[in-house]
Motif scaffolding. Structure first.
Motif, mmCIF file in Angstrom:
data_model
loop_
_atom_site.group_PDB
_atom_site.id
_atom_site.type_symbol
_atom_site.label_atom_id
_atom_site.label_comp_id
_atom_site.label_asym_id
_atom_site.label_seq_id
_atom_site.Cartn_x
_atom_site.Cartn_y
_atom_site.Cartn_z
ATOM 1 N N ALA A 36 0.803 -1.304 0.136
ATOM 2 C CA ALA A 36 0.162 0.072 0.036
ATOM 3 C C ALA A 36 0.840 1.250 -0.089
ATOM 4 C CB ALA A 36 -1.032 0.064 1.131
ATOM 5 N N TYR A 39 1.442 2.911 -3.208
ATOM 6 C CA TYR A 39 0.278 3.791 -3.881
ATOM 7 C C TYR A 39 0.259 4.810 -3.049
ATOM 8 C CZ TYR A 39 -0.806 -0.471 -6.144
ATOM 9 O OH TYR A 39 -0.760 -1.661 -7.091
ATOM 10 N N VAL A 40 0.410 4.998 -1.815
ATOM 11 C CA VAL A 40 -0.063 6.293 -1.247
ATOM 12 C C VAL A 40 1.159 6.956 -0.734
ATOM 13 C CG1 VAL A 40 -2.493 5.581 -0.714
ATOM 14 C CG2 VAL A 40 -0.635 5.168 0.888
ATOM 15 N N ARG A 41 2.031 6.135 -0.255
ATOM 16 C CA ARG A 41 3.306 7.067 0.383
ATOM 17 C C ARG A 41 3.140 7.683 1.642
ATOM 18 N NH1 ARG A 41 6.643 5.494 -3.598
ATOM 19 N NH2 ARG A 41 6.127 5.819 -5.897
ATOM 20 N N ALA A 46 -1.282 4.211 4.423
ATOM 21 C CA ALA A 46 -1.003 2.564 4.082
ATOM 22 C C ALA A 46 -1.601 1.745 5.083
ATOM 23 C CB ALA A 46 0.461 2.628 3.782
#
Length: 64
Positions: A36, A39-41, A46
């Motif tokens: 995750a 994708y979201v950093r 995450a």
């Protein structure tokens, strides 16, 4: 590759053993959060995404 232990835990969770599902979450929360993060950093986001994925998996156990 799916570990034999994971299959046993899924089968037990489908039979209603919440501890087995908890064990699956414990085993896979780290890797799920890591994916995750790609994708979201953001660690908090995450973790929330990973928790949502496990929640949905739990609700769909009967169809697995």
């Amino acid at each position: 590759m799916i570990a034999v232990e994971d299959i046993r835990l899924v089968v037990d969770a489908k039979r209603g053993c919440d501890r087995s599902f908890e064990a699956l979450v414990d085993r896979h929360m780290g890797p799920a959060t890591h994916v995750a993060m790609g994708y979201v950093r953001n660690r908090d986001d995450a973790t929330a995404l990973a928790q949502e994925a496990f929640y949905r998996a739990y609700r769909a156990l009967a169809r697995f």
